[in-house]
Design a protein around this motif. Sequence first.
Motif, short mmCIF file in Angstrom:
data_model
loop_
_atom_site.label_atom_id
_atom_site.label_comp_id
_atom_site.label_asym_id
_atom_site.label_seq_id
_atom_site.Cartn_x
_atom_site.Cartn_y
_atom_site.Cartn_z
N GLY A 170 2.30 25.41 -3.45
CA GLY A 170 2.86 24.12 -3.02
C GLY A 170 2.04 22.95 -3.54
N THR A 171 2.23 21.80 -2.91
CA THR A 171 1.54 20.58 -3.33
C THR A 171 0.29 20.35 -2.48
N LEU A 172 -0.49 19.36 -2.89
CA LEU A 172 -1.66 18.95 -2.11
C LEU A 172 -1.35 17.75 -1.22
N GLY A 173 -0.09 17.36 -1.20
CA GLY A 173 0.34 16.24 -0.38
C GLY A 173 1.45 15.49 -1.07
N ARG A 174 1.85 14.38 -0.46
CA ARG A 174 2.91 13.53 -1.00
C ARG A 174 2.51 12.07 -0.82
N MET A 175 2.81 11.27 -1.82
CA MET A 175 2.54 9.83 -1.74
C MET A 175 3.81 9.09 -1.33
N PHE A 176 3.65 8.15 -0.40
CA PHE A 176 4.77 7.33 0.07
C PHE A 176 4.36 5.87 0.13
N PRO A 177 5.24 4.96 -0.26
CA PRO A 177 4.99 3.55 0.05
C PRO A 177 4.99 3.36 1.57
N ASN A 178 4.03 2.59 2.08
CA ASN A 178 3.95 2.36 3.53
C ASN A 178 5.24 1.80 4.09
N ARG A 238 8.26 2.43 3.27
CA ARG A 238 9.26 3.49 3.49
C ARG A 238 8.93 4.32 4.72
N LEU A 239 7.65 4.55 4.97
CA LEU A 239 7.26 5.27 6.18
C LEU A 239 7.66 4.47 7.42
N ARG A 240 7.38 3.17 7.40
CA ARG A 240 7.73 2.33 8.55
C ARG A 240 9.24 2.31 8.77
N LEU A 241 10.01 2.13 7.70
CA LEU A 241 11.46 2.09 7.84
C LEU A 241 12.00 3.37 8.47
N ALA A 242 11.51 4.51 8.01
CA ALA A 242 11.98 5.80 8.53
C ALA A 242 11.67 5.93 10.02
N PHE A 246 11.78 9.45 -1.53
CA PHE A 246 10.73 8.49 -1.88
C PHE A 246 9.37 9.16 -2.10
N ALA A 247 9.31 10.47 -1.94
CA ALA A 247 8.04 11.20 -2.06
C ALA A 247 7.66 11.42 -3.52
N CYS A 248 6.40 11.24 -3.80
CA CYS A 248 5.85 11.65 -5.09
C CYS A 248 4.82 12.74 -4.82
N ASP A 249 5.12 13.95 -5.26
CA ASP A 249 4.22 15.07 -5.00
C ASP A 249 2.86 14.87 -5.66
N ILE A 250 1.82 15.29 -4.95
CA ILE A 250 0.48 15.37 -5.54
C ILE A 250 0.28 16.83 -5.93
N ALA A 251 0.43 17.12 -7.22
CA ALA A 251 0.33 18.50 -7.70
C ALA A 251 -1.10 18.93 -7.94
N ALA A 252 -1.99 17.96 -8.17
CA ALA A 252 -3.40 18.28 -8.45
C ALA A 252 -4.25 17.06 -8.14
N ILE A 253 -5.53 17.30 -7.91
CA ILE A 253 -6.50 16.23 -7.70
C ILE A 253 -7.64 16.44 -8.70
N ARG A 268 0.82 -1.20 0.00
CA ARG A 268 0.00 0.00 0.00
C ARG A 268 0.86 1.26 0.00
N ALA A 269 0.26 2.34 -0.48
CA ALA A 269 0.89 3.66 -0.42
C ALA A 269 -0.07 4.60 0.28
N THR A 270 0.47 5.61 0.92
CA THR A 270 -0.34 6.52 1.73
C THR A 270 -0.09 7.96 1.33
N ALA A 271 -1.17 8.74 1.28
CA ALA A 271 -1.06 10.17 1.02
C ALA A 271 -0.76 10.89 2.33
N ILE A 272 0.34 11.62 2.36
CA ILE A 272 0.73 12.40 3.53
C ILE A 272 0.43 13.87 3.26
N SER A 273 -0.41 14.47 4.09
CA SER A 273 -0.81 15.86 3.89
C SER A 273 0.35 16.81 4.20
N THR A 274 0.18 18.05 3.81
CA THR A 274 1.20 19.07 4.09
C THR A 274 1.47 19.19 5.59
#
Length: 405
Positions: free
Chosen positions: A101-109, A111-115, A74-81, A50-56
């Motif tokens: 700025g962006t509307l958030g960033r997508m991360f693989p779960n 990578r979040l856990r590892l960090a 590892f972030a992929c910016d969400i530039a638009a919805i 899974r991947a998770t959207a992380i808000s600003t």
Amino acid sequence: MTDNTRDLVILGGGLVGMTLALAAAKKGMSSHVIDRADPAELTAEGFDDRATAISTASWHLFENIGIAEGLDQFACDIAAIAVTDQNKPGRLDFVPGEGGGTLGRMFPNRRLRLALFEAAAKEPLINWVAKANVTERQRSEYGVAAVLADGQKLKGRLMIAAEGRQSPTRDQAGISIAKWDYKHRAIIAGLTHEKPHGNVAWEIFYPAGPFALLPLNDDADGTHRSSLVWTVSEADGAGVMKLGDRAFLAEVEKRMGGVLGKVKTVGHRSSWPLGFHHTAKITSERLALIGDSAHGIHPIAGQGLNLGLRDVGALVEVLADGARLGLDPGDPELLKRYETWRGLDSFMVALATDGLTRLFGVRGKTASAVRRLGMAAVQRTPMLKSFFMDEARGVSGDLPEILRA
């Protein structure tokens, strides 16, 4: 310390629980973090695709606890919805203005856990006990303790339930909960596709539920990637999971409407039941609930984890303010402040996501036409669009200091 008593006993070391432990440590508070899972399994390749959207606001929290720098690559910016009703006319686009700025960033779960796990392992104020089963939870006016299956007794001043939707600590405390089953399942998979996603997150609504395409970073060889979250009825869930890759991709392409071109491959598929729950209160004697232990919402707006991280920010700020005044972390007045701060906000977000789920689930041409008229009205109203974008970023309302830039 002459014994093992710490400020916090955090039951649950997932994304929300471990973030709380790190945020509390930044404020000088110590914790025991107790989790049943094996961290090596949780961070293994393929365990959780899974991947998770992380808000600003959540990203600011990660910056303030010191894990953002390692995550940034590892972030992929969400530039638009982009929001549509079955790909019919009346599309709604959320695009920040210049400098917005962006509307958030997508991360693989993973990578979040590892960090989080790597940071926790280095933090002396965190005593992380993994692969542990809690056999007894003790709370009194004098303190709290968790007794483990191996006989250890870990003591603290405030117990935190961060165990997720099936929280035994919440249930043992007798906290009542409102809940219902949407009778839907979310089918989640990684996709590779022909066209670049342009950092656009797509939310395509069908009567059975939302069909979301969330942008991920391209592979090293330039292959375009996205995360699929496809909501289907409970009755159809097993059948969709059993489809062969070719049939599954054909169904996905049909619903995508060509927005990403031809779908090339699909990764591991997983299926998750969808439901709603919200507790009547989020505190008890020397106890605070955070994250899914307190509230579980539909993933329709991608706010589940972010809502839990707002709990983290509020609780840490309340406890840090109390510490400056010499108050015990389990002081009833501090818990009352946390309850007041988070109770209404989390309830309103839960109601909003539930309302959207039901609104877009109404079948029929008339209902679809009314929805598209409403979206067209929002599209022409900059003030409303700004409001919704601020909500998506998590920057509206009374924001805890640690969630600010």
